[in-house]
Design a protein around this motif. Structure first.
Motif, PDB file in Angstrom:
ATOM      1  N   LYS A   1       8.408 -44.833 -66.912  1.00 33.95           N
ATOM      2  CA  LYS A   1       8.673 -46.093 -67.434  1.00 33.95           C
ATOM      3  C   LYS A   1       9.325 -46.003 -68.947  1.00 33.95           C
ATOM      4  O   LYS A   1      10.107 -46.802 -69.214  1.00 33.95           O
ATOM      5  N   GLU A   2       9.192 -44.894 -69.589  1.00 31.34           N
ATOM      6  CA  GLU A   2       9.682 -44.760 -71.006  1.00 31.34           C
ATOM      7  C   GLU A   2      10.238 -43.457 -70.846  1.00 31.34           C
ATOM      8  O   GLU A   2       9.533 -42.429 -70.640  1.00 31.34           O
TER       9      GLU A   2
ATOM     10  N   THR B   1      10.542 -41.600 -73.348  1.00 31.69           N
ATOM     11  CA  THR B   1      10.013 -40.449 -74.361  1.00 31.69           C
ATOM     12  C   THR B   1       8.749 -40.079 -73.663  1.00 31.69           C
ATOM     13  O   THR B   1       8.112 -38.932 -74.308  1.00 31.69           O
TER      14      THR B   1
END
Length: 251
Positions: A142-143, A145
């Protein structure tokens, strides 16, 4: 079919006093029934094929380097030093050193032929640089990072009561991809002359934290960048950068 995370399951099974095959099966069933497990992504066949190609390439590269180092070692006792030489000129350099030395030439010639054949086969595999894609397989994060933690490039943390420590990177996940990202980060900081925000950020970290920590940080940022490029379908822009120049933007 659901595949569960092995380390998580092992930690749960280790809490049981009596470890037997029967108890393990019962405990795993209990984990699945209560939902106390962590599901993992099952890679596609194409990703596993790419992975096999990358592993074969790494193994062949190691054998080629072993062969070249062995040839260097055979010549060194006779005062013949190959020195720093490009891959393409290695064969010519060795044969020039052996000119007029028929006995040594008879020993080294078969090794050079084998080395040449291995280099030719390696060139067929060397074109594929898909380690990151083969490991991630599906850009499901989802991210972006979160990708750094997937490859073990984030620091370990231990906290209990008033005790709180931040250690070295966790080194979880795929070792091959982590090594590739680390090598690429070193090349970005030390070898690429062109200045852009990702490299300049790495150079600042190098001066403040040292080369190893800087390379690790750049490797983590590079993983985030690659995932962002993959999901957005854009290309890398040298002049762009994220907040405070941490990650060069791919938008």
């Amino acid at each position: 079919m659901i595949c569960i995370e092995t380390r998580h399951a092992k930690a749960a099974l280790n809490t049981m006093l009596n470890k037997t095959a029967r108890n393990d099966a019962k405990d795993i069933t209990q984990m699945m029934r209560t939902g106390w497990f962590r599901a993992v992504h099952v890679k596609s066949e194409s990703a596993q094929t790419l992975r096999a190609l990358l592993v074969a390439r790494k193994a062949m590269l190691g054998k080629v380097l072993d062969m070249e180092n062995m040839i260097r070692g055979l010549l060194r006792p006779f005062g013949l030093k190959v020195g720093e030489i490009s891959v393409g000129r290695f064969d010519v350099r060795v044969r020039d050193l052996l000119a007029g030395k028929k006995e040594l030439e008879a020993i080294a010639a078969p090794l050079l032929d084998v080395r040449s054949a291995m280099r030719q086969q390696l060139a067929r595999l060397h074109r594929v640089a898909l380690t990151f894609r083969a490991t991630v397989d599906d850009p499901r994060f989802k991210e972006s990072t979160n990708v750094g933690a997937r490859f073990g490039l984030t620091p370990r943390r231990y906290q209990s009561g008033q005790t709180g420590r931040i250690g070295s990177i966790s080194k979880c996940g795929d070792e091959l991809t982590r090594a590739m990202l680390y090598e690429a980060a070193i090349a970005i900081v030390t070898r690429i002359p062109k200045n852009y925000k990702l490299r300049l950020w790495g150079l600042r970290l190098d001066r403040k934290k040292g080369p190893k920590r800087a390379a690790t940080a750049v490797a983590r940022a590079l993983a985030v960048l690659l995932h962002r490029i993959w999901t957005s379908g854009t290309t890398f822009r040298f002049g762009a950068g994220g907040k405070r120049g941490r990650v060069a933007a791919a938008v």
